[in-house]
Design an enzyme around this catalytic site. Structure first.
Site, PDB file in Angstrom:
ATOM      1  CG  ASP A  38      -6.715   6.831  -5.617  1.00 45.04           C
ATOM      2  OD1 ASP A  38      -7.990   7.048  -5.363  1.00 45.04           O
ATOM      3  OD2 ASP A  38      -5.674   7.081  -4.874  1.00 45.04           O
ATOM      4  CG  ASP A  64       0.259  13.167  -8.306  1.00 51.53           C
ATOM      5  OD1 ASP A  64      -0.855  14.040  -7.999  1.00 51.53           O
ATOM      6  OD2 ASP A  64       1.193  13.441  -7.407  1.00 51.53           O
ATOM      7  CG  ASN A  91     -13.958  11.509  -6.666  1.00 55.58           C
ATOM      8  OD1 ASN A  91     -14.919  12.078  -5.872  1.00 55.58           O
ATOM      9  ND2 ASN A  91     -13.299  10.556  -5.897  1.00 55.58           N
ATOM     10  CE1 TYR A 155     -12.204  19.431   0.292  1.00 58.34           C
ATOM     11  CE2 TYR A 155     -14.159  20.336   1.263  1.00 58.34           C
ATOM     12  CZ  TYR A 155     -13.514  19.427   0.519  1.00 58.34           C
ATOM     13  OH  TYR A 155     -14.356  18.265  -0.009  1.00 58.34           O
ATOM     14  CE  LYS A 159     -13.536  19.492  -2.918  1.00 57.80           C
ATOM     15  NZ  LYS A 159     -13.603  18.463  -4.107  1.00 57.80           N
TER      16      LYS A 159
HETATM   17  N1  LIG Z   1     -16.928  12.349   2.229  1.00 54.75           N
HETATM   18  C1  LIG Z   1     -17.459  13.821   2.153  1.00 54.75           C
HETATM   19  O1  LIG Z   1     -18.327  14.226   3.080  1.00 54.75           O
HETATM   20  C2  LIG Z   1     -17.258  14.547   0.910  1.00 54.75           C
HETATM   21  C3  LIG Z   1     -18.093  15.741   1.281  1.00 54.75           C
HETATM   22  C4  LIG Z   1     -18.024  16.985   0.239  1.00 54.75           C
HETATM   23  C5  LIG Z   1     -17.038  16.604  -0.951  1.00 54.75           C
HETATM   24  N2  LIG Z   1     -16.231  15.438  -0.935  1.00 54.75           N
HETATM   25  C6  LIG Z   1     -15.446  15.227  -2.095  1.00 54.75           C
HETATM   26  O2  LIG Z   1     -15.461  14.008  -2.567  1.00 54.75           O
HETATM   27  C7  LIG Z   1     -14.374  13.563  -3.165  1.00 54.75           C
HETATM   28  C8  LIG Z   1     -14.234  12.155  -2.809  1.00 54.75           C
HETATM   29  O3  LIG Z   1     -14.088  12.302  -1.192  1.00 54.75           O
HETATM   30  P1  LIG Z   1     -14.112  10.891  -0.196  1.00 54.75           P
HETATM   31  O4  LIG Z   1     -14.715  11.571   0.825  1.00 54.75           O
HETATM   32  O5  LIG Z   1     -14.380   9.795  -1.089  1.00 54.75           O
HETATM   33  O6  LIG Z   1     -12.404  10.910  -0.049  1.00 54.75           O
HETATM   34  P2  LIG Z   1     -11.335   9.766   0.031  1.00 54.75           P
HETATM   35  O7  LIG Z   1     -10.253  10.375   0.736  1.00 54.75           O
HETATM   36  O8  LIG Z   1     -12.089   8.553   0.686  1.00 54.75           O
HETATM   37  O9  LIG Z   1     -11.101   9.500  -1.354  1.00 54.75           O
HETATM   38  C9  LIG Z   1     -10.154  10.366  -2.048  1.00 54.75           C
HETATM   39  C10 LIG Z   1      -9.347   9.748  -3.067  1.00 54.75           C
HETATM   40  O10 LIG Z   1      -8.691  10.714  -3.850  1.00 54.75           O
HETATM   41  C11 LIG Z   1      -7.122  10.199  -3.809  1.00 54.75           C
HETATM   42  N3  LIG Z   1      -6.386  11.464  -4.023  1.00 54.75           N
HETATM   43  C12 LIG Z   1      -5.824  12.306  -3.180  1.00 54.75           C
HETATM   44  N4  LIG Z   1      -4.813  12.869  -4.199  1.00 54.75           N
HETATM   45  C13 LIG Z   1      -4.816  12.394  -5.144  1.00 54.75           C
HETATM   46  C14 LIG Z   1      -3.692  12.911  -6.423  1.00 54.75           C
HETATM   47  N5  LIG Z   1      -3.015  13.761  -6.266  1.00 54.75           N
HETATM   48  N6  LIG Z   1      -4.271  11.989  -7.563  1.00 54.75           N
HETATM   49  C15 LIG Z   1      -5.072  11.044  -7.410  1.00 54.75           C
HETATM   50  N7  LIG Z   1      -5.756  10.709  -6.580  1.00 54.75           N
HETATM   51  C16 LIG Z   1      -5.539  11.540  -5.380  1.00 54.75           C
HETATM   52  C17 LIG Z   1      -7.007   9.527  -2.470  1.00 54.75           C
HETATM   53  O11 LIG Z   1      -5.828   8.571  -2.722  1.00 54.75           O
HETATM   54  C18 LIG Z   1      -8.249   8.919  -2.314  1.00 54.75           C
HETATM   55  O12 LIG Z   1      -8.371   7.477  -2.708  1.00 54.75           O
HETATM   56  C19 LIG Z   1     -13.071  14.795  -2.966  1.00 54.75           C
HETATM   57  O13 LIG Z   1     -13.218  15.584  -3.946  1.00 54.75           O
HETATM   58  C20 LIG Z   1     -13.903  15.460  -1.514  1.00 54.75           C
HETATM   59  O14 LIG Z   1     -13.312  16.868  -1.546  1.00 54.75           O
HETATM   60  C21 LIG Z   1     -16.516  14.597   0.207  1.00 54.75           C
END
Ligand SMILES: NC(=O)c1ccc[n+]([C@@H]2O[C@H](COP(=O)([O-])OP(=O)(O)OC[C@H]3O[C@@H](n4cnc5c(N)ncnc54)[C@H](O)[C@@H]3O)[C@@H](O)[C@H]2O)c1
Length: 249
Positions: A38, A64, A91, A155, A159
Site C-alpha cells: 500500500d 505506490d 485492488n 472513476y 473501472k
Molecule cells: N467499498 C466499495 O463500496 C467499493 C465498491 C466498488 C469498488 N471498490 C473498489 O475496491 C477497491 C478497494 O476499495 P476500498 O473500499 O477497500 O477502499 P479503501 O480506500 O479503503 O482502500 C484502498 C487502498 O488503496 C490504497 N491506495 C490508494 N492509492 C494507492 C497507490 N497509488 N498505490 C498503492 N496503494 C494505493 C489506499 O492507501 C487504501 O489503503 C478499490 O479499487 C475500489 O475502487 C470499492
C-alpha cells in the site's frame, strides 16, 4: 472446499485496509503467503502483523503502484520473502468525485493512473515469473460504477478500462496457464466508508438500489477473489464477476 492456495504466494495491492486487507486475511486463512502492499506503509505493516499474529504468513511493503520502480521493488521483496508470486490482486484504487466541469486534471489523472497504470505496472512485474512456472491468477478489482455514476467520469472510465484490460490480457495469457479476471463490487461497507459523516445516507441509498435487502461486506469480495484465484476457477478467464447484491447499472 479446499481452494488449493496453501503453497501459493499472493500480492494484494492497496491492502492496508478495506477490501484489500480483508482479501489478504481471507487468502492467508486459506494458507497462502500474502504481501500486503500500500501507499500507506504503516497500515501495510500493521495489517501484515495482524495476519502473522493469527498464524498467517505475511509481509508489509510500501509501494505506490503508479511508480514502476516501487512496483519492481515490491515484487522483488515478495520473491525474496516467499520465493515467487502466483496470485496478483489489483485492488488499489480511489475516488475523486466531481462533475466533469468541476473536475480538474489532477483528479482525472490520479484515478486513471492508480487504477490503470498501477495495474499495468503490477501485471508486467509478475507475469515473467508466472510464465516461467506456467501458473498464475490475476484478479482486478473493478466496480459496478463502470456502468457510469454521475460525478465519477474519472472513476467510471478507469473501472470500465480495467474490464477491457482484463479481457485483452486474459487472451494474451490463456495458453500459458494464467487466468485474468475482474471482480466488480457494488456498495461494500468498509471501515473508511463507515467513518464518513454522511455514511448512513450513502448506505441507505445504496441498499435501496440493491436487489437483495442488505449491503455487501468486504468478506463478500474476498470470497469471490479467493475463488477466482483458486484451482477451481481454472476454466474461467476474461470475465467480470459482479458482486453487487443483484444491482446492475
Ligand atoms: N467499498 C466499495 O463500496 C467499493 C465498491 C466498488 C469498488 N471498490 C473498489 O475496491 C477497491 C478497494 O476499495 P476500498 O473500499 O477497500 O477502499 P479503501 O480506500 O479503503 O482502500 C484502498 C487502498 O488503496 C490504497 N491506495 C490508494 N492509492 C494507492 C497507490 N497509488 N498505490 C498503492 N496503494 C494505493 C489506499 O492507501 C487504501 O489503503 C478499490 O479499487 C475500489 O475502487 C470499492
Amino acid at each position: 472446499m479446499d481452494l488449493g492456495l496453501k503453497e501459493r504466494v499472493a500480492i494484494i495491492t492497496g491492502s492496508a485496509r478495506g477490501i484489500g486487507a480483508e482479501t489478504a486475511r481471507f487468502l492467508a486463512a486459506e494458507g497462502a503467503a500474502v504481501v500486503i502492499t500500500d501507499l500507506d506503509a504503516s497500515g501495510a505493516e500493521q495489517t501484515a502483523s495482524e495476519i502473522v499474529a493469527a498464524s498467517g504468513r505475511a509481509i508489509g511493503v510500501r509501494c505506490d503502484v503508479r511508480n514502476e520502480d516501487d512496483v519492481k521493488r515490491m515484487v522483488g521483496a515478495a520473491r525474496e520473502a516467499f520465493g515467487g508470486v502466483d496470485v496478483l490482486v489489483n485492488n488499489a484504487g480511489l475516488v475523486k468525485d466531481r462533475t466533469l466541469l468541476k473536475m480538474d486534471e489532477a483528479d482525472w489523472d490520479i484515478v486513471i493512473d492508480v487504477t490503470l497504470k498501477g495495474t499495468f505496472h503490477c501485471c508486467r512485474a509478475v507475469l515473467p515469473g508466472m510464465n516461467e512456472t506456467g501458473w498464475g491468477r490475476i484478479v482486478n478489482i473493478a466496480s459496478r460504477a463502470l456502468f457510469g455514476n454521475p460525478g465519477q467520469t474519472n472513476y467510471s472510465s478507469a473501472k470500465a478500462g480495467l474490464v477491457g484490460f482484463t479481457r485483452a490480457l486474459s487472451l494474451e495469457q490463456a495458453r500459458k496457464g494464467i487466468t485474468v479476471n475482474a471482480v466488480a463490487p457494488g456498495f461494500i461497507e468498509t471501515e473508511y466508508l463507515k467513518s464518513l459523516p454522511n455514511y448512513e445516507t450513502i448506505r441507505e441509498g445504496a441498499k435501496a438500489k440493491n436487489a437483495v435487502t442488505f449491503a455487501g461486506q468486504p468478506a463478500d469480495i474476498a470470497g469471490a477473489v479467493a475463488f477466482l484465484a483458486s484451482e477451481h476457477a481454472r476454466y474461467i478467464t476474461g470475465t467480470t464477476l459482479f458482486v453487487t447484491g443483484g444491482r446492475y447499472g
